[in-house]
Design an enzyme around this catalytic site. Structure first.
Site, mmCIF file in Angstrom:
data_model
loop_
_atom_site.group_PDB
_atom_site.id
_atom_site.type_symbol
_atom_site.label_atom_id
_atom_site.label_comp_id
_atom_site.label_asym_id
_atom_site.label_seq_id
_atom_site.Cartn_x
_atom_site.Cartn_y
_atom_site.Cartn_z
ATOM 1 N N LEU A 125 0.876 -1.162 0.000
ATOM 2 C CA LEU A 125 0.000 0.000 0.000
ATOM 3 C C LEU A 125 0.913 1.211 0.000
ATOM 4 C CD1 LEU A 125 -2.796 -0.779 2.632
ATOM 5 C CD2 LEU A 125 -3.091 -0.533 0.163
ATOM 6 N N ASP A 126 0.536 2.267 -0.723
ATOM 7 C CA ASP A 126 1.394 3.436 -0.721
ATOM 8 C C ASP A 126 1.364 4.126 0.637
ATOM 9 O OD1 ASP A 126 -0.606 5.631 -0.628
ATOM 10 O OD2 ASP A 126 -1.169 4.950 -2.619
ATOM 11 N N MET A 127 2.244 5.055 0.823
ATOM 12 C CA MET A 127 2.450 5.691 2.123
ATOM 13 C C MET A 127 1.176 6.320 2.678
ATOM 14 S SD MET A 127 5.244 8.648 3.016
ATOM 15 C CE MET A 127 5.333 9.421 4.634
ATOM 16 N N ARG B 49 -5.243 5.529 -7.493
ATOM 17 C CA ARG B 49 -4.903 6.961 -7.462
ATOM 18 C C ARG B 49 -4.652 7.501 -8.872
ATOM 19 N NH1 ARG B 49 -4.149 8.924 -2.374
ATOM 20 N NH2 ARG B 49 -3.794 7.388 -0.715
#
Length: 251
Positions: free
Chosen positions: A109-111, A193
């Site tokens: 998962l991105d930050m 995103r």
């Protein structure tokens, strides 16, 4: 390490030692961080045998007997990597004090995203659940800063190309004007995103709420739990069945 005449691929051995996933281990090897019997190896396909001494950054590695399967509800602000060159906090740091074994994340998962991330030291399990052909469903709840147009949902389901990368979700369902539920089976880097950015829609919050048969309910943000044997077996079954079905060998 398996003692056989054919040996074992180096990246597989590293994954079984809890270093990282096989793909991540290939990068680690290419970076020249791994040695076998004192010699730096940079080719991931190299074979190692039961009497070989394998080191990572100068430290000898050994196989871990106990396999761990951990589910974390990652908060925002943590990156999914074994270490970060920018010094940012890693999701692994939230669980590592509680386990002697070296655990690594399966998928990312991105930050800025929150939600479920799997950790393990079982290389075979990680390879199975992360392989695209396993088509393991990942479900997300996406909250936007403005109303989400029907066009975004419709095109994401049908599939669209952005900067020469094709994105398509398995399912997208509106919850309300600014919230949608999205299910992916592959999940390219920052896929949701990038699709929202393509339609100039800001993502206010993105949370992964399900991985296969594992749900976020009852797991507070920043907390983790170990999977039961039944949960692990069910995940293996789902992935194996999807791969067989994809090959045309249905039950």
């Amino acid at each position: 390490m398996q003692d056989n005449s054919q040996g074992q691929r180096l990246q597989v051995f590293l994954a079984h030692c809890g270093v990282a996933s096989r793909r991540a281990c290939e990068v680690i090897i290419a970076e020249g961080r791994v040695s076998v019997n004192g010699q730096i190896i940079t080719q991931p396909g190299s074979k190692v045998f039961s009497n070989d001494k394998v080191c990572l950054d100068g430290k000898e590695l050994t196989l871990e007997d106990k396999k761990r399967y951990v589910l974390l509800n990652k908060p925002a602000g943590y990156v999914c990597s074994m270490s970060d060159e920018k010094g940012r906090q890693t999701a692994r740091q939230l669980i590592s004090p509680y386990f002697e074994e070296r655990l690594y994340n399966v998928g990312r998962l991105d930050m800025y995203s929150t939600g479920l991330v799997l950790f393990t030291n079982d290389g075979d399990f990680a390879a199975l659940v992360s392989h695209p052909s396993s088509e393991l469903e990942k479900e997300y709840i996406v909250d936007s800063s403005i109303p989400i147009p029907d066009e975004l949902i419709e095109k994401f389901i049908k599939g669209l190309r952005i900067n020469n990368v094709f994105y398509r979700c398995l399912e997208a369902q509106r919850v309300n004007a600014r919230r949608v539920k999205i299910i992916l089976v592959e999940g390219k880097n920052r896929e949701i995103r990038r699709v929202f950015e393509h339609f100039q829609i800001g993502v206010r919050r993105l949370t992964r709420v399900r991985i296969g048969n594992l749900f976020i309910e009852g797991l507070e943000e920043g907390k983790f739990r170990e999977l039961s044997l039944k949960e692990v077996e069910n995940l293996r079954f789902i992935c194996s069945k999807n791969r067989r079905n994809k090959d045309g060998n249905c039950y």
